[in-house]
Structures are given as structure tokens and as C-alpha cells.
Design an enzyme around this catalytic site. Structure first.
Site, PDB file in Angstrom:
ATOM      1  N   ASP A 152       1.258  -1.812   0.063  1.00  0.00           N
ATOM      2  CA  ASP A 152      -0.156   0.318  -0.129  1.00  0.00           C
ATOM      3  C   ASP A 152       0.841   1.129  -0.217  1.00  0.00           C
ATOM      4  O   ASP A 152       1.530   1.416  -0.220  1.00  0.00           O
ATOM      5  CB  ASP A 152      -0.787  -0.233   1.110  1.00  0.00           C
ATOM      6  CG  ASP A 152      -2.006   0.965   1.156  1.00  0.00           C
ATOM      7  OD1 ASP A 152      -3.007   0.664   0.542  1.00  0.00           O
ATOM      8  OD2 ASP A 152      -1.911   1.795   1.936  1.00  0.00           O
ATOM      9  N   TYR A 263      -1.549  11.679   2.246  1.00  0.00           N
ATOM     10  CA  TYR A 263      -2.277  11.456   1.164  1.00  0.00           C
ATOM     11  C   TYR A 263      -3.391  13.324   1.337  1.00  0.00           C
ATOM     12  O   TYR A 263      -2.709  14.014  -0.396  1.00  0.00           O
ATOM     13  CB  TYR A 263      -4.526  11.354   1.367  1.00  0.00           C
ATOM     14  CG  TYR A 263      -4.734   9.772   1.298  1.00  0.00           C
ATOM     15  CD1 TYR A 263      -4.558   9.089   0.061  1.00  0.00           C
ATOM     16  CD2 TYR A 263      -4.143   8.853   2.786  1.00  0.00           C
ATOM     17  CE1 TYR A 263      -4.836   7.550   0.156  1.00  0.00           C
ATOM     18  CE2 TYR A 263      -4.296   7.359   2.898  1.00  0.00           C
ATOM     19  CZ  TYR A 263      -4.525   7.373   1.515  1.00  0.00           C
ATOM     20  OH  TYR A 263      -4.372   5.609   1.264  1.00  0.00           O
ATOM     21  N   HIS A 319      -6.511  -6.223  -0.582  1.00  0.00           N
ATOM     22  CA  HIS A 319      -6.150  -5.599  -1.050  1.00  0.00           C
ATOM     23  C   HIS A 319      -4.570  -6.197   0.544  1.00  0.00           C
ATOM     24  O   HIS A 319      -3.609  -5.923   0.265  1.00  0.00           O
ATOM     25  CB  HIS A 319      -6.504  -4.460  -0.847  1.00  0.00           C
ATOM     26  CG  HIS A 319      -5.408  -3.328  -0.737  1.00  0.00           C
ATOM     27  ND1 HIS A 319      -4.961  -2.029  -1.321  1.00  0.00           N
ATOM     28  CD2 HIS A 319      -5.066  -2.702   0.631  1.00  0.00           C
ATOM     29  CE1 HIS A 319      -4.067  -1.901  -1.216  1.00  0.00           C
ATOM     30  NE2 HIS A 319      -4.246  -1.476  -0.306  1.00  0.00           N
TER      31      HIS A 319
END
Length: 355
Positions: A152, A263, A319
Site C-alpha cells: 500500500d 494523502y 488488498h
């Protein structure tokens, strides 16, 4: 055309951020009306036993003190593991246990996570700093013969490490994140991928994502790992105690802001020079094919940006692949690190670049 294309991207990004933030705000407002203040009470969860019986260490980098867990022989080949969002070192617990008999295993907490320092500014989480953290960690600890494994957000960082500092690592294991250039290709051509990436725009906002993550006894965090859409498929590999470990880490004061700042500064990431886009170390991409966030086409497209790359699709895995199917992940990693014995298993496809 370049100016107008860039302008469109800015407007499009701002519009999506507004839409998703407004939706989240309306949802939280509705929860306040229907469930009252109790919905927003923040709980700090105790540290579970599963986090205690490990070899915890710290190293002082230039600007932060970084926490890591180390297991295995000090003179062994190094397996350095870098977690994603919202995770921490413990997401590599299965690999730490498996490889500690043969490798010097190190799983770090990235800046802003757990007991690693949490700089306060958003710009402190720029990809330049994140890459530099890994470079400094390897050099300060004088690590040699390094296999870098990442998932990730850790993979976003480590793709760059491999491009910019290829001399520091021997091999790269990537879990469920495409090469950045491959991601751009998929994002631009796939409406499905753009829709899957909705959370990136929500997390650009201030305060609201933190409130959403910490409210309602951190049910949003539970949904990520145990929900029917995005969660770990093999639920026995993510126990109640594991869930408590996640809540303990992310319920600490400031425990969510640092990770979310990744982010918030994402679109300020410096461009990668074209001459460095081809990854030189050998690469193994492990990809859970039921990823709710990323299209598996990105894994296959990543091959063209690597000198020597293999892709292993892991069926029935989410994921969170290294936690979801740890036995398979460990076998593939072991074979990859012992190059002579590498081979695909079963019907899982293998791709190899010819650059």
C-alpha cells in the site's frame, strides 16, 4: 494544451474532494441527529498482548525517531518491511514469524504512525521525506543484502526508493500497488479505478476524515479490515485481538492525522525523471485479486517499468494480501529471495519483463 490539461486536473480534483467531503459531512451530521453525541465519543484502547512479545527498537534519523521491530539473526540477509495505510509494523507479523529463522527481519513504523515521531505539518509527509526516511534507515543501520518488501503506501514509497536509490537494495517485493506510472495509465483509462479511488479525495480534507475514523468505536477501521467489501477474506488471519491492536494504535492522540497527511500532500509529490522510471532491482509483485481499491490491471502494466519483474496474482485475497494469504505470500517471497528456486505455483500467472 498543457496549461488547460493541468487546469482541468485541478478543477476535477477539487470538485471530487468537495463532493466526497460534503457526503461525509452530511453522513456525520445525520449520525449526530439520530444517535447523539455518543456516536462521536473517542475511546483510547489498551495495548493488547499480541504487540508486546517482540523485539522493539528505535533509531534516530535526521528529523525523526523511528520505531521498528527486529527479529532473526543479526548477520542474516535483511528483509525490510514497510507497511501501508492504515497499518503499522504488525501488518507484517506473519512474515516476521516465518522469516526470522533465516533472515534479519525488520518491520518499521513509518513517520506519523504508532510510536514513530509524528511531525505536525502536512508538508512533513511529502514523498520526498518518506523516501529519505527509508534511505537514512538503511544507511544508518548499515544494512546490506536488502530485500525491501512493501504494501500500500509503503509500496508507493518503496517504488520510489527502488528508482532513486537502487544501489541500496537487492530485491523489491511489492504488495498490491502498481508502479506509479502504471497507476497513472490505469487511472486515466479506467472509470472503475477512478471510482475506486474516491477515498483519496475525501482524505484531502481537514478534520472530517479524523472524525469519521475515530467515531462510532472506530467502526470505519473495522470495515476496512473486516467488512464484506474491502476486508480480509480469510477472517481467521485477523482476530479480535488483531483488531484491538489496530484500534490501540490509531486511537492514540494524533494517531490518525499523521497517516492522513500522506494523502493531503500526495499531489505535491515531485515528478520522477523519465530516465529513472525503470526499476533496476529484481521485482516481485504480489497481488490479491479481490482488491477493493486498486485494479489488478495496474500490476500487469507495472512490468514494463521494471528491468526484471514477476507478477503473482493471489486468488481470493483482498488488498491486505500479506495478512489475508500469508502462507502463499511467504512461499512466493521465499522463492523470490532464493532466486534459483523461483517458480510459479498452481494456476497463478507469472509475467516477466524483457527490458
Amino acid at each position: 494544451m498543457g496549461f488547460f490539461a493541468d487546469l482541468f486536473k485541478v478543477v476535477y480534483s477539487t470538485w471530487r474532494q468537495y463532493i466526497y467531503t460534503t457526503g461525509a459531512l452530511l453522513t456525520l451530521t445525520w449520525k449526530w441527529f439520530t444517535e447523539g453525541n455518543e456516536y462521536f465519543v473517542e475511546h483510547v484502547y489498551p495495548e493488547p498482548e499480541c504487540l508486546k512479545n517482540w523485539n522493539h527498537k528505535f533509531v534516530q534519523l535526521k528529523n525523526i525517531r523511528m520505531h521498528y521491530v527486529e527479529e532473526g539473526p543479526a548477520d542474516g540477509d535483511v528483509l525490510l518491511m514497510v507497511h501501508g495505510f492504515p497499518e503499522f509494523w504488525y501488518s507484517w507479523r506473519f512474515q516476521l514469524e516465518h522469516f526470522k529463522h533465516t533472515h534479519r527481519c525488520i518491520a518499521i513504523d513509518m513517520r506519523g504512525y504508532n510510536t514513530t515521531d509524528r511531525p505536525s505539518g502536512i508538508s512533513d509527509y511529502n514523498l520526498t521525506h518518506l523516501v529519505e526516511d527509508i534511505r537514512q534507515f538503511i544507511e544508518i543501520l548499515e544494512l546490506k543484502r536488502v530485500t525491501l518488501a512493501a504494501h500500500d503506501w509503503g509500496a508507493i514509497v518503496c517504488w520510489r526508493v527502488a528508482m532513486l536509490h537502487s544501489n541500496l537494495i537487492d530485491r523489491l517485493v511489492i504488495c498490491n500497488v502498481p508502479h506509479p506510472f502504471a497507476f497513472f495509465e490505469v487511472y486515466n483509462m479506467s472509470k472503475e479505478q477512478r471510482n475506486k479511488s474516491w477515498y483519496i479525495y475525501l482524505f484531502q480534507s481537514q478534520y472530517i476524515p479524523e472524525i469519521a475514523m475515530r467515531s462510532n468505536k472506530m467502526k470505519m477501521l473495522e470495515a476496512m479490515f473486516r467488512g464484506s467489501k474491502a476486508g480480509i477474506r480469510n477472517s481467521e488471519n485477523f482476530t479480535d485481538e488483531d483488531m484491538l491492536a489496530w484500534k490501540h494504535v490509531f486511537s492514540q492522540p494524533g494517531g490518525t492525522t499523521g497517516p492522513l497527511n500522506y494523502y493531503r500532500d500526495l499531489f505535491n509529490a515531485p515528478a520522477i525523471p523519465r530516465k529513472l522510471q525503470i526499476v533496476q532491482p529484481k521485482v516481485l509483485i504480489l497481488w490479491g485479486d479481490e482488491d477493493a481499491f486498486l485494479d489488478k490491471k495496474g500490476a500487469e502494466l507495472s512490468v514494463q517499468f521494471c528491468r526484471d519483474c514477476r507478477v503473482q496474482m493471489i486468488r481470493g485475497a483482498s488488498h491486505w494480501v500479506q495478512q489475508d494469504q500469508p502462507q502463499l505470500v511467504n512461499v512466493y517471497m521465499e522463492q523470490f529471495m532464493n532466486e534459483d528456486s523461483y517458480r510459479p505455483i498452481g494456476e497463478i500467472k507469472t509475467f516477466k519483463s524483457h527490458l
